[in-house]
Design a protein around this motif. Structure first.
Motif, PDB file in Angstrom:
ATOM      1  N   GLU A  80      -9.235  -7.897 -17.569  1.00  7.01           N
ATOM      2  CA  GLU A  80      -9.119  -7.435 -19.161  1.00  7.01           C
ATOM      3  C   GLU A  80      -8.064  -8.234 -20.039  1.00  7.01           C
ATOM      4  O   GLU A  80      -7.828  -8.288 -21.078  1.00  7.01           O
ATOM      5  N   ILE A  81      -7.041  -8.937 -19.216  1.00  8.93           N
ATOM      6  CA  ILE A  81      -5.882  -9.743 -19.761  1.00  8.93           C
ATOM      7  C   ILE A  81      -5.939 -10.890 -19.171  1.00  8.93           C
ATOM      8  O   ILE A  81      -6.072 -11.107 -18.089  1.00  8.93           O
TER       9      ILE A  81
ATOM     10  N   VAL B  21      -5.777  -8.604 -14.665  1.00 14.63           N
ATOM     11  CA  VAL B  21      -5.751 -10.211 -14.982  1.00 14.63           C
ATOM     12  C   VAL B  21      -6.944 -11.048 -14.648  1.00 14.63           C
ATOM     13  O   VAL B  21      -7.448 -10.820 -13.557  1.00 14.63           O
ATOM     14  N   LYS B  22      -7.321 -11.664 -15.681  1.00 13.30           N
ATOM     15  CA  LYS B  22      -8.806 -12.442 -15.444  1.00 13.30           C
ATOM     16  C   LYS B  22      -8.292 -13.600 -14.666  1.00 13.30           C
ATOM     17  O   LYS B  22      -7.468 -14.430 -15.306  1.00 13.30           O
ATOM     18  N   THR B  23      -8.942 -13.937 -13.798  1.00 10.21           N
ATOM     19  CA  THR B  23      -8.894 -15.074 -12.677  1.00 10.21           C
ATOM     20  C   THR B  23     -10.250 -15.742 -12.365  1.00 10.21           C
ATOM     21  O   THR B  23     -11.286 -15.119 -12.576  1.00 10.21           O
TER      22      THR B  23
ATOM     23  N   TRP C 140      -2.465  -2.143 -22.461  1.00 14.90           N
ATOM     24  CA  TRP C 140      -1.861  -2.537 -21.294  1.00 14.90           C
ATOM     25  C   TRP C 140      -0.022  -2.660 -21.513  1.00 14.90           C
ATOM     26  O   TRP C 140       0.612  -2.228 -20.494  1.00 14.90           O
ATOM     27  N   GLN C 141       0.238  -3.043 -22.682  1.00 20.93           N
ATOM     28  CA  GLN C 141       1.628  -3.330 -22.825  1.00 20.93           C
ATOM     29  C   GLN C 141       2.034  -1.871 -22.964  1.00 20.93           C
ATOM     30  O   GLN C 141       3.297  -1.587 -22.745  1.00 20.93           O
TER      31      GLN C 141
ATOM     32  N   GLU D 224      -1.368 -15.358 -19.446  1.00 20.74           N
ATOM     33  CA  GLU D 224      -0.464 -15.445 -20.566  1.00 20.74           C
ATOM     34  C   GLU D 224       0.086 -14.144 -21.048  1.00 20.74           C
ATOM     35  O   GLU D 224       1.119 -13.562 -20.970  1.00 20.74           O
ATOM     36  N   GLU D 225      -1.106 -13.213 -21.188  1.00 23.48           N
ATOM     37  CA  GLU D 225      -0.625 -11.806 -21.518  1.00 23.48           C
ATOM     38  C   GLU D 225      -0.018 -10.934 -20.563  1.00 23.48           C
ATOM     39  O   GLU D 225       0.991 -10.282 -20.882  1.00 23.48           O
ATOM     40  N   TYR D 226      -0.147 -11.167 -19.220  1.00 24.64           N
ATOM     41  CA  TYR D 226       0.594 -10.608 -18.055  1.00 24.64           C
ATOM     42  C   TYR D 226       1.981 -10.867 -18.329  1.00 24.64           C
ATOM     43  O   TYR D 226       2.856 -10.195 -17.933  1.00 24.64           O
ATOM     44  N   LYS D 227       2.358 -12.172 -18.334  1.00 24.99           N
ATOM     45  CA  LYS D 227       3.700 -12.679 -18.671  1.00 24.99           C
ATOM     46  C   LYS D 227       4.197 -11.965 -19.911  1.00 24.99           C
ATOM     47  O   LYS D 227       5.445 -11.793 -19.730  1.00 24.99           O
TER      48      LYS D 227
END
Length: 51
Positions: free
Chosen positions: A31-32, A22-24, A4-5, A35-38
């Motif tokens: 999948e992310i 994003v996992k919510t 993703w990066q 915090e990984e999104y940020k």
């Protein structure tokens, strides 16, 4: 460097589209993490309820 990066870095995916991964609570199969999104986008992740 994870997929993703790299995808974001090469503009294969936008920050807006990356939100889908994003996992919510509403998307437990994401999948992310927020915090990984940020880390990837340098933007805070806010859910619809927070925005």
């Amino acid at each position: 460097m994870e997929f993703w990066q790299i995808a974001f870095m090469f503009k294969w995916v936008t920050a807006e589209k990356l939100r889908i991964a994003v996992k919510t609570e509403g998307n437990p199969f994401g999948e992310i993490t927020p915090e990984e999104y940020k880390t990837i986008t340098k933007q805070d992740f806010e859910t619809q309820a927070e925005a």
